[in-house]
Design an enzyme around this catalytic site. Structure first.
Site, PDB file in Angstrom:
ATOM      1  N   ASN A   9       9.927   2.220   0.415  1.00 21.31           N
ATOM      2  CA  ASN A   9       9.848   1.865  -1.005  1.00 21.31           C
ATOM      3  C   ASN A   9      10.013   3.160  -1.800  1.00 21.31           C
ATOM      4  OD1 ASN A   9       9.182   1.009  -3.559  1.00 21.31           O
ATOM      5  ND2 ASN A   9       6.997   0.703  -3.115  1.00 21.31           N
ATOM      6  N   TRP A  10      11.193   3.314  -2.382  1.00 26.45           N
ATOM      7  CA  TRP A  10      11.496   4.580  -3.054  1.00 26.45           C
ATOM      8  C   TRP A  10      10.867   4.652  -4.447  1.00 26.45           C
ATOM      9  CZ3 TRP A  10      17.448   5.405  -1.771  1.00 26.45           C
ATOM     10  CH2 TRP A  10      17.591   5.526  -0.379  1.00 26.45           C
ATOM     11  N   LYS A  11      10.305   3.556  -4.911  1.00 22.88           N
ATOM     12  CA  LYS A  11       9.650   3.515  -6.239  1.00 22.88           C
ATOM     13  C   LYS A  11      10.599   4.082  -7.309  1.00 22.88           C
ATOM     14  CE  LYS A  11       5.238   3.984  -3.925  1.00 22.88           C
ATOM     15  NZ  LYS A  11       3.818   4.199  -4.067  1.00 22.88           N
ATOM     16  N   HIS A  95       3.504  -5.644  -5.364  1.00 23.36           N
ATOM     17  CA  HIS A  95       3.026  -4.288  -5.045  1.00 23.36           C
ATOM     18  C   HIS A  95       1.846  -3.950  -5.954  1.00 23.36           C
ATOM     19  CE1 HIS A  95       2.937   0.063  -4.624  1.00 23.36           C
ATOM     20  NE2 HIS A  95       3.583  -0.113  -3.487  1.00 23.36           N
ATOM     21  N   GLU A  97       1.157  -1.424  -7.569  1.00 25.93           N
ATOM     22  CA  GLU A  97       1.526  -0.782  -8.850  1.00 25.93           C
ATOM     23  C   GLU A  97       1.993  -1.833  -9.854  1.00 25.93           C
ATOM     24  OE1 GLU A  97       4.095   2.126  -7.040  1.00 25.93           O
ATOM     25  OE2 GLU A  97       2.326   3.005  -6.093  1.00 25.93           O
ATOM     26  N   GLU A 167      -1.758  -3.355   2.123  1.00 27.23           N
ATOM     27  CA  GLU A 167      -1.791  -1.994   1.590  1.00 27.23           C
ATOM     28  C   GLU A 167      -3.114  -1.764   0.849  1.00 27.23           C
ATOM     29  OE1 GLU A 167       2.371  -0.379   0.892  1.00 27.23           O
ATOM     30  OE2 GLU A 167       2.000  -1.700  -0.801  1.00 27.23           O
ATOM     31  N   GLY A 173      -0.281   6.414  -1.814  1.00 28.28           N
ATOM     32  CA  GLY A 173       0.085   7.624  -2.540  1.00 28.28           C
ATOM     33  C   GLY A 173      -1.036   8.649  -2.644  1.00 28.28           C
ATOM     34  N   SER A 213       0.016   5.763   2.691  1.00 28.30           N
ATOM     35  CA  SER A 213       0.105   7.111   3.259  1.00 28.30           C
ATOM     36  C   SER A 213       0.448   7.108   4.739  1.00 28.30           C
ATOM     37  CB  SER A 213      -1.203   7.885   2.994  1.00 28.30           C
ATOM     38  OG  SER A 213      -1.428   7.999   1.597  1.00 28.30           O
ATOM     39  N   GLY A 234       5.953   4.684   1.218  1.00 23.87           N
ATOM     40  CA  GLY A 234       6.339   5.271  -0.057  1.00 23.87           C
ATOM     41  C   GLY A 234       6.819   6.701   0.145  1.00 23.87           C
ATOM     42  N   GLY A 235       5.914   7.658  -0.072  1.00 23.67           N
ATOM     43  CA  GLY A 235       6.278   9.079  -0.068  1.00 23.67           C
ATOM     44  C   GLY A 235       7.068   9.527   1.149  1.00 23.67           C
TER      45      GLY A 235
HETATM   46  C1  PEP Z   1       3.761   2.072  -1.081  1.00 28.73           C
HETATM   47  O1  PEP Z   1       4.357   2.425  -2.078  1.00 28.73           O
HETATM   48  O2  PEP Z   1       3.779   0.882  -0.788  1.00 28.73           O
HETATM   49  C2  PEP Z   1       3.075   3.084  -0.276  1.00 28.73           C
HETATM   50  C3  PEP Z   1       2.435   2.693   0.787  1.00 28.73           C
HETATM   51  O3  PEP Z   1       3.157   4.400  -0.687  1.00 28.73           O
HETATM   52  P1  PEP Z   1       2.688   5.712   0.159  1.00 28.73           P
HETATM   53  O4  PEP Z   1       3.301   5.563   1.512  1.00 28.73           O
HETATM   54  O5  PEP Z   1       3.229   6.860  -0.605  1.00 28.73           O
HETATM   55  O6  PEP Z   1       1.196   5.675   0.211  1.00 28.73           O
END
Ligand code: PEP
Length: 255
Positions: A9-11, A95, A97, A167, A173, A213, A234-235
């Protein structure tokens, strides 16, 4: 048997040019991946260009959100038809966010899931508790509400065409990851909810990703858990080598 599904997920990261470059790197890195389903979710703006890059590869295209209406006066939104036309396979829905900043509710998650499925795309349904909810003993009630809401009105056949991403919001994040045990317990609970709704066969067939993470250093431990069937990343998905470092431990894991 359940598929291991690992989605990046590049957000709101990467310009179109940067997205094309990263997509090409992911395609090259994942070319020998056989059993894991790999997907990347760039911004809406980059989807069409990234679709050209992943075409014919073993990397699937995912969108980060969708609107449930077909068209009309919904400024800033994108419909499922538009995603389908471009060649989107998966759509991330609900999500944290979206839930926290943009008013997503269990009811809107459900509408989006139905719309996406009606066009043959697969929803990745995100659920998870905040730290306050976990600390105050509401983990199970929150997950129950979110799962019941998302799957409201879906048949067992519909449910088979979904992916869940568990999640924990406190791990997204933040660099803090749920321990293997914490994650496994939550995943087993979610699978139990699916079994209550649809029976064991369906529950055992739905892939439940972990998100929060996840990175190369912790991926093997998480993916080895009995009820963890991949990851929403994500990251660590913003660089092809770290994304591959999460995908590789998922190869040949049969669940
Ligand atoms: C996400 O955006 O769904 C996520 C899990 O981000 P990260 O891996 O950065 O925690």
């Amino acid at each position: 048997m359940r598929k291991i599904v690992i989605a990046g997920n590049w957000k709101m990261n990467k310009t179109v040019a940067e997205s094309v470059k990263l997509a090409a790197e992911v395609v090259a890195a994942a070319k020998d991946i056989k059993t894991v389903t790999v997907a990347i979710a760039p911004t809406y703006l980059a989807l069409a260009k990234v679709a050209e890059v992943v075409a014919g590869s073993n990397v699937k295209l995912a969108a980060q959100d969708v609107h449930w209406e077909n068209q009309g006066a919904f400024t800033g939104k994108v419909s499922a038809d538009m995603l389908k036309e471009i060649g989107v396979d998966f759509v991330i829905i609900g999500h944290s966010e979206q839930r926290t900043y943009f008013g997503e509710t269990d009811a809107t998650v459900n509408k989006k899931v139905r719309k996406v499925q009606s066009l043959g795309m697969t929803p990745i349904i995100c659920i998870g508790e905040t730290l306050d909810e976990r600390k105050s003993g509401q983990l199970e009630s929150v997950l129950t509400r979110q799962v019941n809401g998302a799957y409201d009105g879906l048949s067992g056949d519909d449910a088979l065409r979904t992916v869940i991403a568990y999640e924990p919001v406190w791990a997204i994040g933040t660099g803090v990851t749920a321990s293997d045990d914490e994650a496994q317990q939550a995943h087993a609970f979610v699978r139990g909810l699916l079994a209550t709704l649809y029976g064991d066969h369906v529950a055992q067939s739905i892939s439940i990703q972990y998100g929060g993470s996840m990175k190369p250093e912790n991926a093997a431990g998480l993916l080895a858990q009995a009820d963890i069937d991949g990851g929403l990343i994500g990251g660590a998905a913003l660089k092809a080598d770290s994304f591959l470092g999460i995908i590789t431990p998922g190869e040949s894991l049969n669940k």
